[in-house]
Write an enzyme that holds these catalytic residues in place. Structure first.
Site, PDB file in Angstrom:
ATOM      1  N   LEU A 137       0.747 -10.774  -3.571  1.00  0.00           N
ATOM      2  CA  LEU A 137       1.328  -9.453  -3.772  1.00  0.00           C
ATOM      3  C   LEU A 137       2.746  -9.476  -3.222  1.00  0.00           C
ATOM      4  O   LEU A 137       2.964  -9.897  -2.083  1.00  0.00           O
ATOM      5  CB  LEU A 137       0.524  -8.374  -3.046  1.00  0.00           C
ATOM      6  N   ASP A 138       3.691  -9.008  -4.008  1.00  0.00           N
ATOM      7  CA  ASP A 138       5.072  -8.961  -3.585  1.00  0.00           C
ATOM      8  C   ASP A 138       5.236  -7.983  -2.419  1.00  0.00           C
ATOM      9  O   ASP A 138       4.432  -7.063  -2.258  1.00  0.00           O
ATOM     10  CB  ASP A 138       5.928  -8.513  -4.768  1.00  0.00           C
TER      11      ASP A 138
END
Length: 411
Positions: A137-138
């Site tokens: 996940l960024d």
């Protein structure tokens, strides 16, 4: 669930440096870095990799910074101790002893934290020897980040191959080169769509569709990542790919030019590309301005634990007021879609040594494919079943801290 044998070739471990960027073409696992089949690149902080988490694309942001910033301190490899220093860090504090911890922690990752840092924090809280994640996940996205500890790393491919669900917000009126808020504005429009116009387009983006990945993606072009070429100012012609979107709904539409969607996707789907393509068809342009992942394979929001809550639980456990095992989900939780097969202790001993077992008699299973094997209710191995023969592919050694018995039954 069908999985190629190669998925069992090696475990996932935690990288000492920035997460590696992976291609969109399949699993590529190693013993030292948490490869993410479902992520795409971010350029904030430690160059967070997002090779395919929007399937690899399934919807993470990409940062707009065109130069890599220095690695955070937690991701810097320290030099080996000098002679006489013993097992001490550079700050003269003793190194914490690592232990065997086996299971899954589904972290509700906060906005602003890289996936690599999240893994490092969880690994430190448990003093675990080995850890990795199953889908980057960024930093600008929140939600489910499944973190595998110990022997759970051997089940990472099954989580990464599963569906993912996202809730995301699209801002209409601007298209950006990264297809999210961190990019440079490349097109604008005064037009704003109404809810009916947006909703009418969704069937065109549901099912098996052709999708052109974003310019800022981890796809390789003649050996180079597309996002590296994009940072250098090059425009590359990415080929469309078939992806599958199982469900796509408009859940909210506001007067200020924003739409909130929920999408459930298979591997390879770029949520950012959905915002881009819908905006172009409507003539109003669009980019993602908020994103939360609510499902990763077998793990949903009910399994997630916020970092603050996890830290509090670990602190209570350290003072003897709690149990770290309560924060773990069993290793086999990742295998919910895989048939289970119980064997005798004699057969279990052969499988544990890596030897095949012949299953005979009326009760011998007639099916074939990958199964997970148990003995006396305990996970033993992943094995391939065929023609009455059980061939071990991955054997589990669950000695150490595992999930508490109360977490073996999921509510």
């Amino acid at each position: 669930m069908t999985t190629q044998n190669g998925a069992f070739d090696s475990p996932i471990g935690e990288s000492d440096g920035p997460e590696k960027n992976n291609s969109d073409r399949g699993n590529n696992f190693s013993d030292t870095s948490p490869h993410d089949e479902d992520s795409s690149p971010s350029r904030s902080g430690a160059e967070e990799s997002r090779a395919r988490s929007e399937g690899i694309g399934e919807g993470e942001f990409s940062s707009a910074a065109h130069q890599a910033s220095p690695r955070p301190a937690s991701e810097v490899r320290h030099p080996a101790p000098q002679a006489g220093e013993g097992r001490k860090k550079q700050n003269n504090q003793p190194r914490r002893d690592r232990r065997d911890v086996h299971g899954w922690v589904v972290l509700d990752k906060p906005i602003g934290m890289t996936s690599t840092h999240a893994v490092a924090v969880v690994k430190r809280l448990f003093s675990a020897k080995r850890a990795g994640h199953a889908g980057t996940l960024d930093p600008l996205a929140s939600g489910g980040l499944p973190i595998a500890l110990g022997e759970a790393t051997k089940t990472v491919p099954f989580v990464m191959d599963g569906r993912k669900r996202y809730r995301f917000t699209v801002q209409w009126g601007e298209e950006r080169d990264t297809d999210d808020t961190e990019g440079r504005v490349t097109a604008t429009s005064e037009s704003r769509p109404d809810a009916d116009a947006v909703r009418a387009l969704l069937p065109r983006f549901t099912g098996v569709i052709e999708q052109i990945p974003p310019q800022y993606s981890a796809i390789k072009i003649q050996g180079e990542r597309a996002y590296d070429l994009a940072r250098d100012g090059e425009t590359v012609a990415l080929q469309p790919r078939q992806v599958e979107i199982h469900q796509f709904d408009l859940v909210e539409h506001t007067d200020d030019g924003r739409s909130v969607f929920e999408a459930e996707c298979g591997k390879g789907t770029y949520v950012r590309a959905l915002a881009r393509d819908i905006g172009r068809i409507l003539g109003c342009y669009g980019h993602i301005c908020a994103l939360r992942r609510t499902l990763v394979g077998p793990f949903d929001e009910a399994d997630m634990i916020p970092l603050v809550e996890l830290e509090a639980l670990c602190n209570r456990a350290a003072s003897g007021e709690g149990n770290l095992a309560d924060a773990l989900l069993p290793v086999e939780t990742a295998l919910d879609d895989i048939p289970a097969l119980a064997v005798t202790r004699a057969d279990a001993a052969r499988l544990h040594r890596g030897q095949a077992v012949l299953l005979r008699g009326r009760d011998a299973p007639q099916s074939s494919g990958i199964v997970y094997v148990t003995v006396a209710g305990r996970l033993l191995a992943l094995a391939e079943l065929g023609h009455g023969e059980l061939i071990p592919k991955r054997v589990f050694n669950l000695t150490g801290l595992t999930a508490s018995s109360g977490r073996n039954e999921r509510g």
